[in-house]
Structures are given as structure tokens and as C-alpha cells.
Design an enzyme around this catalytic site. Sequence first.
Site: not given
Ligand code: IDP
Ligand code: MG
Length: 150
Positions: A9, A49, A112, A115, A126
Site C-alpha cells: 500500500k 474496498y 498498515n 493488503h 480481487e
Molecule cells: P485487512 O486489510 O486486514 O483485510 P479489513 O478489515 O478488510 O482488513 O480492512 C481493510 C483496510 O481498511 C485495513 O487494512 C485498514 O487499512 C483499513 N481499516 C480497517 N479498519 C480500520 C479502522 O478501524 N480505522 C481505520 N482504517 C481501518
Molecule cells: Mg480485508
Amino acid sequence: MERTLVLVKPDAVQRGLIGEVIARLERRGLRLVAARFVQVDRKLAERHYAVHKGKPFYDGLIAYITSAPVMAMVWEGPNAIAAVRQTMGSTRPTEAAPGSIRHDFGLTVGRNLTHASDSPQTAQEEVNLWFKPDELITWERDLDRWIFDA
Ligand code: IDP
Ligand code: MG
């Protein structure tokens, strides 16, 4: 054999961590199938997303993923979907296992780093969203029989 989509990312690209992510996936034994360096537009971000539309962090997430280029890749191997999720670590870096990318390089869920697809169905969707069929390279590695047991 499974295939899964990986995105390095924008924060990880800006921090010079493309090579680090690739090195960890190679070292795990996964095999690269496709790669493309992409400036994500809003349309692709919203499709990728879509499942998060309406959540409080959605607008910030779209801004994040479109803020700089991403390195999009497909990796394959036995159990590739679970293996790559494990190498990335839990969504929240403070909950990610030590040694995972999100643990080793991250502090906050909104930055983070990576993805990875979370199930066989999302992996297929995807991969199809990010790559055309002729961009997916089927190849054999001489080492495969020492890493894959089938
Ligand atoms: P993942 O990337 O581990 O699959 P998901 O729950 O699918 O996690 O969420 C997608 C992305 O959305 C996360 O990687 C993160 O970048 C963002 N995200 C998820 N939850 C939050 C939050 O509570 N605050 C801000 N960003 C979030
Ligand atoms: Mg996810």
C-alpha cells in the site's frame, strides 16, 4: 494450489518497503504470478474496498489507497491465502504477531502497509479486478518440488 492478491500500500511504497515485502514472500516459498505498479484511481479503490462502503473509516481508506502508487501482485502456492495473511499479520499492527510485516513495520490500522485477500472467493475476485488473464504468468520453478509437496 491457491492464488492471492497482495498490495504493497502507499505508506509502504513511500517508505521503500516494496523489496522487503517481496523478499518475505519469496523467502516464504511463494511464487510470483503477476506484478504491476499502479496509481489507483477512485473507481478501482471503490471496487476493491466495496465491502467496506458505509463504514466510518471508508472515506479515509479510499484516500489512503489512492494517495500514492501501490505495488499490486499475485502470489501462489499451497495455502497461499492463509500463508500470506499470516506473513502480513493482523489488521491492527498492535495485534499482529511478532515477525509479521504489520508488527515489524506498523503502529496504526490506518497505515498498515499491505493488503492480502482473505478467502478463496475474494482472492479470485480481487485477482480478476486487478489483473487481466494474460498478465498472470504460469511457470515452474526448479525449487518448487522442495517447497510444494504436490
Ligand atoms: P485487512 O486489510 O486486514 O483485510 P479489513 O478489515 O478488510 O482488513 O480492512 C481493510 C483496510 O481498511 C485495513 O487494512 C485498514 O487499512 C483499513 N481499516 C480497517 N479498519 C480500520 C479502522 O478501524 N480505522 C481505520 N482504517 C481501518
Ligand atoms: Mg480485508
